[in-house]
Scaffold this motif. Structure first.
Motif, short mmCIF file in Angstrom:
data_model
loop_
_atom_site.label_atom_id
_atom_site.label_comp_id
_atom_site.label_asym_id
_atom_site.label_seq_id
_atom_site.Cartn_x
_atom_site.Cartn_y
_atom_site.Cartn_z
N GLU A 191 -12.08 -12.27 -3.07
CA GLU A 191 -12.33 -13.04 -1.85
C GLU A 191 -11.00 -13.56 -1.29
O GLU A 191 -9.94 -13.35 -1.88
N LYS A 192 -11.09 -14.25 -0.18
CA LYS A 192 -9.88 -14.79 0.44
C LYS A 192 -9.21 -15.80 -0.46
O LYS A 192 -7.98 -15.86 -0.57
N GLU A 193 -10.02 -16.63 -1.14
CA GLU A 193 -9.48 -17.64 -2.04
C GLU A 193 -9.19 -17.03 -3.41
O GLU A 193 -10.04 -16.37 -4.01
N VAL A 194 -7.99 -17.26 -3.90
CA VAL A 194 -7.59 -16.75 -5.22
C VAL A 194 -8.23 -17.62 -6.31
O VAL A 194 -8.22 -18.84 -6.23
N LYS A 195 -8.78 -16.96 -7.33
CA LYS A 195 -9.39 -17.69 -8.45
C LYS A 195 -8.69 -17.30 -9.75
O LYS A 195 -8.68 -16.14 -10.14
N ASN A 196 -8.11 -18.31 -10.41
CA ASN A 196 -7.38 -18.09 -11.65
C ASN A 196 -8.24 -18.43 -12.87
O ASN A 196 -8.92 -19.47 -12.88
N ASN A 197 -8.19 -17.59 -13.87
CA ASN A 197 -8.85 -17.86 -15.14
C ASN A 197 -7.83 -17.69 -16.25
O ASN A 197 -7.37 -16.58 -16.52
N HIS A 222 0.77 -8.61 6.77
CA HIS A 222 -0.18 -7.88 5.91
C HIS A 222 -1.52 -8.63 5.90
O HIS A 222 -1.58 -9.83 5.63
N ALA A 223 -2.59 -7.90 6.14
CA ALA A 223 -3.91 -8.53 6.27
C ALA A 223 -4.53 -8.93 4.94
O ALA A 223 -5.30 -9.89 4.86
N GLY A 224 -4.22 -8.20 3.86
CA GLY A 224 -4.84 -8.48 2.56
C GLY A 224 -4.05 -9.48 1.74
O GLY A 224 -3.21 -10.22 2.25
N HIS A 225 -4.32 -9.47 0.43
CA HIS A 225 -3.60 -10.38 -0.46
C HIS A 225 -2.16 -9.92 -0.65
O HIS A 225 -1.86 -8.72 -0.60
N LYS A 226 -1.29 -10.92 -0.86
CA LYS A 226 0.14 -10.66 -1.03
C LYS A 226 0.61 -11.37 -2.30
O LYS A 226 0.44 -12.59 -2.44
N ILE A 227 1.20 -10.62 -3.24
CA ILE A 227 1.62 -11.18 -4.52
C ILE A 227 3.14 -11.09 -4.63
O ILE A 227 3.73 -10.03 -4.45
N LEU A 228 3.77 -12.22 -4.93
CA LEU A 228 5.21 -12.26 -5.18
C LEU A 228 5.43 -12.48 -6.67
O LEU A 228 4.88 -13.44 -7.25
N VAL A 229 6.20 -11.62 -7.31
CA VAL A 229 6.45 -11.69 -8.76
C VAL A 229 7.90 -12.11 -8.99
O VAL A 229 8.83 -11.43 -8.55
N LEU A 230 8.09 -13.24 -9.67
CA LEU A 230 9.42 -13.77 -9.94
C LEU A 230 9.54 -14.24 -11.38
O LEU A 230 8.54 -14.65 -11.99
#
Length: 384
Positions: free
Chosen positions: A231-237, A149-157
């Motif tokens: 963006e490519k880099e994930v930013k957490n707030n 997958h080219a975009g962002h990928k989120i795994l929820v656990l």
């Protein structure tokens, strides 16, 4: 693109049998929803333990429904998985499925990848430690999909990771699929985030939105994550929520009057009455005198607890090096007492939560299930 990562809401928790504490949970939950709407997030992820028990009261069910309805009205989609508090052991249909069936929210707990506006999202419900080996192949399968997958990928656990808390660890970070760019975790009640070199994105725990009984009484902050994946880099707030304040104090018996005066001064201007705990050590302790002093705080607090501790306990590793949750310390002590990590895990992680929330049928069911499993294991052992 911006999304909210919320976990361990425990809607319906009635701590200390207090209606005020039940509404404290709803108060901070609705704060998180309001902030998400105000900040125009694109979607919301609920990472398990939505409810405190599998059969929550009507108020808790309506609170969740109203929140999802508000999100939908503001064109905000949401996704959820189930934690251990959401899942009944008597094979009842989880209440949360109703929201999926009514299209208020989307259930993603079976590991089936979905593509939401170019973002790959995969979720798994709570996996018991004994079940983890059978999920290795499922993890490999979703990792293969994520790698393409080219975009962002989120795994929820909804799992404990050993590197975050060794007492609550059910998985190690090396067990996780490596190709996801964000790991939206639930289960641990303290917020934390770590980046591992062998994973493509951060592993993030927003923590519970309010202090629960298993966490004890302490000064802490609660909140949730807003995550920017533009963006490519994930930013957490991490966003702090306005929770009711809680304080824990320790004093010698002969200084109790002075300490109560100091506590009274500290909390007198707090708008919402706080919860206070006082741990007292000393000799020749008179409980009537303690009660007389503590009663001076009753008008200033929602709840005020006190208990006597010995000097040995006060100075022991239980207090100096205690884990983040009382549950984890109970687990350690249970292992020491039983001599078996398997028995301790069953007693503390599976049986105790059901009994403490009066789920007698569910508790009976898991005892029967484990007894049947034990018999089969014995037969196999004898056969070999």
């Amino acid at each position: 693109m911006l999304f909210s990562h919320i976990s361990d809401t425990h809607l319906g928790l009635v701590q200390y049998g207090s209606e005020e504490r039940e509404h404290d949970v709803y108060h901070v939950f609705n704060q998180a929803i309001d902030i998400s709407i105000k900040d125009h997030v694109d979607f919301v992820i609920f990472a398990g333990d939505i409810f405190h028990i599998p059969n929550p009261n009507g108020t808790a069910i309506i609170q969740m429904a109203n929140a999802l309805k508000r999100l939908k009205k503001n064109s905000i989609d949401s996704f959820f998985i189930l934690g251990e508090h959401d899942i009944s052991r008597i094979r009842a249909t989880p209440i949360s499925y109703v929201y999926h069936n009514l299209e208020f929210s989307r259930y993603i707990g079976q590991g089936n990848p979905i593509n939401h506006k170019g973002v790959l999202i995969v979720g798994f419900d709570k996996i018991r430690k004994t079940e983890i080996p059978q999920f290795e192949e499922k993890f490999r399968a979703v990792d293969e999909i994520a790698s393409k997958h080219a975009g962002h990928k989120i795994l929820v656990l909804h799992q404990g990771i050993t590197e975050f808390n060794k007492f609550a660890g059910e998985l190690q970070s090396t067990d996780l699929p490596k190709n996801f760019t964000y790991y939206a975790m639930g289960h641990l009640h303290d917020h934390d985030i770590k980046q591992f070199s062998h994973l493509n994105g951060p592993v993030a725990y927003p923590g519970s939105i309010e202090l629960t009984t298993s966490e004890g009484i302490k000064e802490t902050k609660k909140g949730f994550f807003e995550v920017d994946i533009s963006e490519k880099e994930v930013k957490n707030n991490w966003i702090e929520l306005d929770t009711r304040q809680q304080f824990s104090f320790k004093t010698n018996y002969d200084e109790l009057t002075k300490v109560v005066d100091e506590i009274s001064s500290k909390i007198c201007n707090i708008e919402r009455k706080p919860i206070v705990e006082i741990k007292i050590q000393g000799e020749n302790i008179e409980t009537d005198q303690i009660q007389a002093q503590i009663s001076r705080l009753y008008q200033q607090t929602l709840r005020c607890f006190w208990r006597i501790i010995s000097k040995e306990i006060s100075e022991s590793s239980v207090f100096l090096e205690r884990p983040n949750s009382i549950d984890y310390e109970m687990l350690r002590l249970a292992v020491d007492a039983s001599g078996s990590e398997q028995i301790a895990n069953f007693a503390i992680k599976e049986l105790l939560p059901l009994l403490s929330s009066a789920q007698i049928k569910e508790a009976t069911q898991i005892i029967i299930e484990n007894f049947e499993k034990y018999k089969k294991e014995k037969v196999n052992d004898n056969g070999n």
